[in-house]
Design a protein around this motif. Structure first.
Motif, mmCIF file in Angstrom:
data_model
loop_
_atom_site.group_PDB
_atom_site.id
_atom_site.type_symbol
_atom_site.label_atom_id
_atom_site.label_comp_id
_atom_site.label_asym_id
_atom_site.label_seq_id
_atom_site.Cartn_x
_atom_site.Cartn_y
_atom_site.Cartn_z
ATOM 1 N N GLN A 63 -3.595 -61.853 -23.792
ATOM 2 C CA GLN A 63 -3.929 -60.474 -24.083
ATOM 3 C C GLN A 63 -5.232 -60.433 -25.010
ATOM 4 O O GLN A 63 -6.151 -59.486 -24.900
ATOM 5 C CB GLN A 63 -2.763 -59.741 -24.482
ATOM 6 N N ASP A 106 -7.357 -62.682 -25.965
ATOM 7 C CA ASP A 106 -8.688 -63.384 -25.190
ATOM 8 C C ASP A 106 -9.334 -62.505 -24.494
ATOM 9 O O ASP A 106 -10.275 -62.068 -24.353
ATOM 10 C CB ASP A 106 -8.265 -64.641 -24.489
ATOM 11 N N ALA A 107 -8.374 -61.858 -23.526
ATOM 12 C CA ALA A 107 -8.980 -60.835 -22.407
ATOM 13 C C ALA A 107 -9.717 -59.481 -23.258
ATOM 14 O O ALA A 107 -10.563 -59.162 -22.792
ATOM 15 C CB ALA A 107 -7.938 -60.048 -21.602
ATOM 16 N N GLN A 110 -13.047 -60.703 -24.232
ATOM 17 C CA GLN A 110 -14.011 -60.772 -23.330
ATOM 18 C C GLN A 110 -14.420 -59.769 -22.715
ATOM 19 O O GLN A 110 -15.595 -59.430 -21.997
ATOM 20 C CB GLN A 110 -13.542 -61.983 -22.373
ATOM 21 N N ASP A 111 -13.437 -58.683 -22.273
ATOM 22 C CA ASP A 111 -13.482 -57.763 -21.559
ATOM 23 C C ASP A 111 -14.229 -56.429 -22.443
ATOM 24 O O ASP A 111 -14.973 -55.444 -21.707
ATOM 25 C CB ASP A 111 -12.480 -56.990 -20.835
#
Length: 98
Positions: A73, A75-76, A79-80
């Motif tokens: 979560q 990492d997302a 990135q997002d």
């Protein structure tokens, strides 16, 4: 030994208010990750530095912070949201001395 993870940042000039809102919702959702304690998301009110927004969270141990750092979560979110929307930032991780 507790650890505090904090950051201050600015958004890219092209980021809309709705994108900022989505960013803050996703940032606040990181407190769902095991080990995250006392999470705060804030706006800078002092003209003493160039950053406009901030966050902080506490962890009971460095090991819990490390687990958070590699959590999918987190990492997302990076990135997002963080990489595409944040222009400049400073991050600090501190351990309590007293």
């Amino acid at each position: 030994m507790s650890l505090r993870h904090a950051g201050i940042f600015n958004f890219k000039a092209t980021v809309s208010e709705s994108q900022k809102h989505e960013f803050f919702v996703a940032l606040k959702a990181l407190e769902e990750i095991n080990g995250v304690e006392k999470m705060e998301v804030s706006r800078q009110t002092s003209p003493k530095n160039k950053f406009k927004y901030g966050f902080s969270m506490e962890f009971a141990s460095p090991e819990l912070y490390q687990a958070y750092s590699i959590h999918p979560q987190h990492d997302a979110f990076v990135q997002d949201f963080f990489i595409p929307l944040v222009d400049d930032f400073m991050e600090i991780d501190t351990e309590q001395l007293m």
